[in-house]
Design a protein around this motif. Structure first.
Motif, PDB file in Angstrom:
ATOM      1  N   MET A   1      71.418  -3.720  -3.807  1.00 55.32           N
ATOM      2  CA  MET A   1      71.831  -2.580  -2.971  1.00 55.32           C
ATOM      3  C   MET A   1      73.154  -2.885  -2.285  1.00 55.32           C
ATOM      4  SD  MET A   1      69.928  -1.047   0.405  1.00 55.32           S
ATOM      5  CE  MET A   1      70.767   0.126   1.475  1.00 55.32           C
ATOM      6  N   THR A   2      74.065  -1.947  -2.330  1.00 60.16           N
ATOM      7  CA  THR A   2      75.308  -2.098  -1.590  1.00 60.16           C
ATOM      8  C   THR A   2      75.158  -1.467  -0.213  1.00 60.16           C
ATOM      9  OG1 THR A   2      76.145  -0.032  -2.518  1.00 60.16           O
ATOM     10  CG2 THR A   2      76.685  -2.069  -3.697  1.00 60.16           C
ATOM     11  N   PHE A   3      75.861  -2.032   0.759  1.00 58.42           N
ATOM     12  CA  PHE A   3      75.782  -1.538   2.134  1.00 58.42           C
ATOM     13  C   PHE A   3      76.779  -0.383   2.249  1.00 58.42           C
ATOM     14  CE2 PHE A   3      75.101  -3.299   6.675  1.00 58.42           C
ATOM     15  CZ  PHE A   3      74.578  -2.063   7.037  1.00 58.42           C
ATOM     16  N   SER A   4      76.327   0.824   1.910  1.00 56.58           N
ATOM     17  CA  SER A   4      77.215   1.968   1.810  1.00 56.58           C
ATOM     18  C   SER A   4      77.604   2.493   3.184  1.00 56.58           C
ATOM     19  CB  SER A   4      76.535   3.090   1.014  1.00 56.58           C
ATOM     20  OG  SER A   4      75.402   3.568   1.736  1.00 56.58           O
ATOM     21  N   ALA A   5      78.609   3.370   3.181  1.00 55.10           N
ATOM     22  CA  ALA A   5      79.039   3.981   4.441  1.00 55.10           C
ATOM     23  C   ALA A   5      77.929   4.838   5.034  1.00 55.10           C
ATOM     24  CB  ALA A   5      80.296   4.820   4.199  1.00 55.10           C
ATOM     25  N   SER A   6      77.170   5.546   4.179  1.00 50.21           N
ATOM     26  CA  SER A   6      76.077   6.372   4.691  1.00 50.21           C
ATOM     27  C   SER A   6      74.982   5.514   5.322  1.00 50.21           C
ATOM     28  CB  SER A   6      75.497   7.234   3.567  1.00 50.21           C
ATOM     29  OG  SER A   6      74.981   6.415   2.516  1.00 50.21           O
TER      30      SER A   6
ATOM     31  N   GLN B   1      67.028   5.647   4.672  1.00 47.22           N
ATOM     32  CA  GLN B   1      68.143   4.701   4.697  1.00 47.22           C
ATOM     33  C   GLN B   1      67.755   3.423   5.446  1.00 47.22           C
ATOM     34  OE1 GLN B   1      71.034   4.745   3.248  1.00 47.22           O
ATOM     35  NE2 GLN B   1      71.900   6.807   3.094  1.00 47.22           N
ATOM     36  N   ILE B   2      67.099   3.565   6.573  1.00 45.55           N
ATOM     37  CA  ILE B   2      66.724   2.387   7.366  1.00 45.55           C
ATOM     38  C   ILE B   2      65.692   1.547   6.631  1.00 45.55           C
ATOM     39  CG2 ILE B   2      65.730   1.583   9.538  1.00 45.55           C
ATOM     40  CD1 ILE B   2      68.568   2.785   9.759  1.00 45.55           C
ATOM     41  N   LYS B   3      64.695   2.203   6.040  1.00 47.48           N
ATOM     42  CA  LYS B   3      63.660   1.451   5.309  1.00 47.48           C
ATOM     43  C   LYS B   3      64.268   0.709   4.119  1.00 47.48           C
ATOM     44  CE  LYS B   3      60.317   2.765   7.960  1.00 47.48           C
ATOM     45  NZ  LYS B   3      59.738   1.793   8.923  1.00 47.48           N
TER      46      LYS B   3
ATOM     47  N   ARG C   1      64.230  -3.355   3.519  1.00 44.27           N
ATOM     48  CA  ARG C   1      63.761  -4.016   2.293  1.00 44.27           C
ATOM     49  C   ARG C   1      64.840  -4.933   1.724  1.00 44.27           C
ATOM     50  NH1 ARG C   1      61.663   1.174   1.286  1.00 44.27           N
ATOM     51  NH2 ARG C   1      63.412   1.647  -0.114  1.00 44.27           N
ATOM     52  N   HIS C   2      66.080  -4.451   1.753  1.00 44.36           N
ATOM     53  CA  HIS C   2      67.183  -5.248   1.227  1.00 44.36           C
ATOM     54  C   HIS C   2      67.402  -6.518   2.058  1.00 44.36           C
ATOM     55  CE1 HIS C   2      70.969  -6.164  -0.768  1.00 44.36           C
ATOM     56  NE2 HIS C   2      71.583  -6.183   0.407  1.00 44.36           N
ATOM     57  N   CYS C   3      67.290  -6.381   3.384  1.00 46.21           N
ATOM     58  CA  CYS C   3      67.519  -7.526   4.278  1.00 46.21           C
ATOM     59  C   CYS C   3      66.298  -8.443   4.362  1.00 46.21           C
ATOM     60  CB  CYS C   3      67.881  -7.044   5.680  1.00 46.21           C
ATOM     61  SG  CYS C   3      69.419  -6.096   5.758  1.00 46.21           S
ATOM     62  N   GLY C   4      65.140  -7.900   4.050  1.00 48.35           N
ATOM     63  CA  GLY C   4      63.924  -8.709   4.138  1.00 48.35           C
ATOM     64  C   GLY C   4      63.459  -8.952   5.561  1.00 48.35           C
ATOM     65  N   THR C   5      63.836  -8.075   6.479  1.00 46.77           N
ATOM     66  CA  THR C   5      63.453  -8.244   7.880  1.00 46.77           C
ATOM     67  C   THR C   5      63.565  -6.903   8.590  1.00 46.77           C
ATOM     68  OG1 THR C   5      63.874  -9.529   9.902  1.00 46.77           O
ATOM     69  CG2 THR C   5      65.782  -8.797   8.656  1.00 46.77           C
ATOM     70  N   PRO C   6      62.725  -6.646   9.603  1.00 46.34           N
ATOM     71  CA  PRO C   6      62.835  -5.389  10.358  1.00 46.34           C
ATOM     72  C   PRO C   6      64.174  -5.301  11.095  1.00 46.34           C
ATOM     73  CG  PRO C   6      60.743  -6.482  10.790  1.00 46.34           C
ATOM     74  CD  PRO C   6      61.588  -7.469  10.056  1.00 46.34           C
ATOM     75  N   LEU C   7      64.669  -4.086  11.203  1.00 45.86           N
ATOM     76  CA  LEU C   7      65.907  -3.850  11.951  1.00 45.86           C
ATOM     77  C   LEU C   7      65.635  -3.285  13.346  1.00 45.86           C
ATOM     78  CD1 LEU C   7      68.114  -2.338   9.101  1.00 45.86           C
ATOM     79  CD2 LEU C   7      68.259  -4.627  10.074  1.00 45.86           C
ATOM     80  N   PHE C   8      64.476  -2.609  13.504  1.00 43.77           N
ATOM     81  CA  PHE C   8      64.127  -2.020  14.789  1.00 43.77           C
ATOM     82  C   PHE C   8      62.662  -2.295  15.118  1.00 43.77           C
ATOM     83  CE2 PHE C   8      67.656   0.505  13.193  1.00 43.77           C
ATOM     84  CZ  PHE C   8      68.482   0.580  14.307  1.00 43.77           C
TER      85      PHE C   8
END
Length: 297
Positions: free
Chosen positions: A1-6, A37-39, A43-50
């Protein structure tokens, strides 16, 4: 997955608003789109963001570190967009330039014209005092001079370092020297510039420092006049080392006591907002960078 602008926009919207619903309204998209987008990012990062606390989404330590980086990406993208917009907007216009020396100003002008061929350029060759006055009074958009004064009215960009040298005809007996001092120069007929010349100010200071009072055979208004006089074997003149590309009948000699090298700079009034002037300064910055690369090589 690329970290897109959206994806970055969705992340920042949730971080700013604290919920998917508010983030969707903020970003002008649907709530499921934000959540998706957040989910996907998690998944890509392998860790929760919030983390959810008291009904709000609170960023994790990793999320805060990540958004600190992505905000920098957004700033760079905005800068790139402004640069492209500025370049596309400069399809015409007029730039008034004052040069104290033919070089490096002419080389800078050539570089600018390659980038912006539709801009019309007017170039004035004059002495130091007139170029300063022209910029201050708005008769010139930019000036190119050595030793531009420390003045809060000006924004400057250095191009190259310059020093004042003696110039002689290659057949002159002193042309065999790589360096000469003011006392030795007193034995030759001297060609000076008129008052208002930064070159002559350096020459006068060097002779005063040596305790000497020279008398000139000729006093000329322009640097080109001095070069022609030297080419016709009328005496020894003075110029900034890189002030001309001419090498045919001009031999340069370093002069002891002539002062330390100083930068030749392009300068403008600090309040100037003209995009053409600002583009010229970008060209100047790239010119300096290219000159440093060549020098290092």
């Amino acid at each position: 997955m690329t970290f897109s602008a959206s994806a970055r926009r969705a992340l920042h919207a949730v971080l700013t608003t604290g919920s998917y619903a508010a983030a969707a309204r903020h970003a002008g998209v649907s709530q499921p789109a934000i959540a998706q987008q957040i989910k996907a990012l998690e998944r890509h990062c392998g860790t929760p963001l919030f983390e959810r606390r008291d009904g709000h989404l609170v960023p994790t330590a990793f999320c805060e570190e990540l958004t600190g980086i992505t905000e920098g990406i957004d700033v760079l993208e905005a800068q790139a967009a402004r640069l492209l917009e500025r370049r596309q907007s400069i399809q015409s216009g007029h730039l008034r330039i004052g040069l104290g020396n033919s070089m490096p100003g002419m080389a800078l002008i050539a570089a600018f014209q390659r980038e912006y061929p539709a801009v019309t350029l007017s170039v004035v060759l004059s002495d130091f005092a007139n170029i300063i006055r022209g910029v201050v009074e708005g008769e010139l958009d930019v000036g190119v001079l050595p030793n531009v004064p420390q003045d809060r009215r000006f924004v400057r960009e250095s191009l190259i370092d310059q020093d004042v040298v003696a110039i002689v005809h290659p057949d002159d007996p002193i042309s065999r020297f790589d360096r000469i001092d003011c006392e030795q120069l007193m034995q030759s007929p001297l060609i000076f510039r008129s008052r208002g010349s930064s070159t002559q100010a350096m020459v006068d200071a060097a002779f005063r420092q040596a305790g000497l009072e020279p008398r000139a055979r000729l006093v000329l208004d322009t640097r080109d006049g001095v070069c022609e006089a030297v080419a016709n074997r009328l005496g020894v003149g003075f110029m900034w080392r890189h002030g001309t590309g001419r090498t045919d009948t001009i031999h340069r000699i370093a002069v002891t006591g002539m002062g330390a090298p100083c930068p030749e700079s392009v300068f403008r009034l600090s309040e100037t907002q003209d995009p053409i002037v600002r583009a010229f300064f970008v060209t100047a910055k790239n010119f300096r960078r290219h000159a440093e690369v060549l020098k290092a090589g």
